[in-house]
Design a protein around this motif. Structure first.
Motif, mmCIF file in Angstrom:
data_model
loop_
_atom_site.group_PDB
_atom_site.id
_atom_site.type_symbol
_atom_site.label_atom_id
_atom_site.label_comp_id
_atom_site.label_asym_id
_atom_site.label_seq_id
_atom_site.Cartn_x
_atom_site.Cartn_y
_atom_site.Cartn_z
ATOM 1 N N PHE A 1 0.838 -1.200 0.000
ATOM 2 C CA PHE A 1 0.000 0.000 0.000
ATOM 3 C C PHE A 1 0.878 1.258 0.000
ATOM 4 N N HIS A 2 1.724 1.401 1.012
ATOM 5 C CA HIS A 2 2.419 2.690 1.158
ATOM 6 C C HIS A 2 3.732 2.786 0.397
ATOM 7 N N ILE B 1 -0.498 10.144 0.544
ATOM 8 C CA ILE B 1 -1.951 9.946 0.552
ATOM 9 C C ILE B 1 -2.646 11.308 0.503
ATOM 10 N N GLY B 2 -2.134 12.260 1.283
ATOM 11 C CA GLY B 2 -2.731 13.591 1.301
ATOM 12 C C GLY B 2 -2.699 14.254 -0.070
ATOM 13 N N PHE C 1 -5.296 12.669 -2.237
ATOM 14 C CA PHE C 1 -6.619 13.219 -1.908
ATOM 15 C C PHE C 1 -6.786 14.583 -2.596
ATOM 16 N N ASP D 1 -10.934 14.635 4.374
ATOM 17 C CA ASP D 1 -10.339 13.311 4.577
ATOM 18 C C ASP D 1 -11.414 12.239 4.709
ATOM 19 N N TYR D 2 -12.575 12.627 5.197
ATOM 20 C CA TYR D 2 -13.652 11.660 5.449
ATOM 21 C C TYR D 2 -14.422 11.296 4.179
ATOM 22 N N ILE E 1 -13.009 3.536 -0.375
ATOM 23 C CA ILE E 1 -12.176 2.604 -1.146
ATOM 24 C C ILE E 1 -13.085 1.736 -1.999
ATOM 25 N N GLU E 2 -12.831 1.712 -3.301
ATOM 26 C CA GLU E 2 -13.518 0.722 -4.141
ATOM 27 C C GLU E 2 -12.746 -0.589 -4.085
ATOM 28 N N SER E 3 -11.460 -0.536 -4.388
ATOM 29 C CA SER E 3 -10.670 -1.775 -4.379
ATOM 30 C C SER E 3 -9.180 -1.485 -4.350
ATOM 31 N N TYR E 4 -8.442 -2.476 -3.871
ATOM 32 C CA TYR E 4 -6.991 -2.516 -4.027
ATOM 33 C C TYR E 4 -6.667 -3.797 -4.784
ATOM 34 N N ASP E 5 -5.863 -3.662 -5.823
ATOM 35 C CA ASP E 5 -5.474 -4.804 -6.656
ATOM 36 C C ASP E 5 -3.951 -4.875 -6.604
ATOM 37 N N TRP E 6 -3.440 -5.919 -5.974
ATOM 38 C CA TRP E 6 -1.995 -6.062 -5.802
ATOM 39 C C TRP E 6 -1.533 -7.298 -6.577
ATOM 40 N N PRO F 1 -2.758 10.958 6.898
ATOM 41 C CA PRO F 1 -3.240 12.036 7.766
ATOM 42 C C PRO F 1 -4.654 11.845 8.288
ATOM 43 N N ASN F 2 -5.342 10.811 7.834
ATOM 44 C CA ASN F 2 -6.761 10.694 8.168
ATOM 45 C C ASN F 2 -6.948 10.363 9.648
ATOM 46 N N LEU G 1 -3.890 -10.215 -5.253
ATOM 47 C CA LEU G 1 -5.002 -9.970 -4.323
ATOM 48 C C LEU G 1 -5.844 -8.840 -4.897
ATOM 49 N N VAL G 2 -7.137 -9.037 -4.932
ATOM 50 C CA VAL G 2 -8.045 -7.947 -5.298
ATOM 51 C C VAL G 2 -9.066 -7.838 -4.171
ATOM 52 N N MET G 3 -9.098 -6.686 -3.539
ATOM 53 C CA MET G 3 -9.888 -6.565 -2.312
ATOM 54 C C MET G 3 -10.854 -5.404 -2.384
ATOM 55 N N THR G 4 -12.084 -5.648 -1.907
ATOM 56 C CA THR G 4 -13.059 -4.567 -1.756
ATOM 57 C C THR G 4 -13.382 -4.411 -0.276
#
Lengths: 158, 135
Positions: free
Chosen positions: A57-58, A68-69, A72, A80-81, A85-90, B32-33, B78-81
């Motif tokens: 991720f990071h 991330i900021g 955004f 920030d609120y 997230i729809e999805s992460y594809d790794w 920052p969230n 991996l595909v994650m929702t």
């Protein structure tokens, strides 16, 4: 990043960020970072200096010399609120290792306005990053898809 | 490993999602969230005084499940929702099941449905994984 809602940007401004490339750079996961990261997941350190995949991720974000900021802000998030997230594809082609310098590149690959069935608009923005080893071989590719929810223009509470 | 579609992947349990781990994660991520480290901020948006787990941390529980099952470095994709949030104090189980076993470029792969479960039927994270199986 302020928590105060911003007005909804014109759709053309959102579409225009497609193709935006982050500066890119090099990222090396130090042992201490992998140790803390792995501890956060509740697992033991992986063998052979292998980095826990949660780094995907990071590491791409920071390695591409963004934050991330900043991501955004690029999509003109209301706050920030307001990000969903729809999805992460790794995609992982080779395990990542501690103390190895990986080249990172990242860009915006999609950005479009959509409307939910209840009428609330959001901007769907997709970022893609590549992680390449010192041998020039692609080690990982990640795709982040976020929803930038737009509520302020409806007078709704953010 | 003799595997077939429908086989369950052994569960991986996070007994209690801990807020201090979210704070460490927020620092590492430079995120920052405040929803990940400020309980008052969460209270103000209707989650009560419980911080919201980072999406990648929830995803990591499924990584741990897959590693415990097929070995470190086994994950190809991996595909994650994220249909719901995970909150501090939640008891979360990573679960999964094989959907397809196949071969590709000489590798034996398993496609899997994976998810986090808070209670039966309550799945805050849902996705798919492709796992390289031991020879």
């Amino acid at each position: 990043m302020t928590a105060a809602p911003r007005p909804m940007p014109p759709e053309a401004e959102i579409r225009a960020i497609v193709g935006h490339e982050f500066p890119g750079g090099i990222y090396t996961v130090a042992h201490w970072e992998n140790f803390l990261l792995t501890e956060c997941t509740g697992a033991d350190l992986l063998p052979g200096g292998m980095v826990h995949p949660v780094v995907l991720f990071h590491m791409p974000i920071l390695g591409a010399n963004t934050t991330i900021g900043e991501m955004f802000a690029l999509g003109q998030a209301e706050s920030d609120y307001s990000i969903g997230i729809e999805s992460y594809d790794w995609e992982m082609f080779h395990p990542l290792l501690e103390e190895v310098a990986y080249a990172i590149a990242g860009k915006v690959v999609a950005a479009e306005r959509r409307v939910r069935p209840d009428g609330r608009p959001f901007d769907r923005i997709q970022f893609q990053f590549t992680v390449t080893g010192p041998d020039g071989v692609l080690a990982a590719r990640t795709t982040i898809t976020w929803h930038y929810n737009r509520q302020a223009h409806l007078g709704m509470k953010s | 490993m003799s595997l077939q579609p429908g086989d369950a992947i052994p569960d991986w349990l996070m007994e209690s999602v801990r807020p201090e781990r979210m704070r460490t994660m927020a620092a590492i991520l430079r995120d920052p969230n405040p929803v990940h480290w400020d309980r008052d901020a969460c209270d103000a948006i209707g989650f009560g005084k419980r911080t919201i787990n980072q999406g990648p941390l929830g995803l990591s529980y499924m990584v741990n499940m897959l590693h415990a099952w097929a070995g470190p470095g086994c994950i190809s994709r991996l595909v994650m929702t994220f249909p719901k949030v995970v909150l501090d104090g939640d008891r979360i189980t990573a679960r999964g099941a094989i959907t397809v076993v196949r071969e590709e470029n000489g590798l034996r792969l398993a496609d899997c449905d994976i998810w986090l479960e808070r209670e039966p039927g309550d799945r805050p994270l849902v996705g798919t994984a492709t796992v390289r199986l031991p020879a």
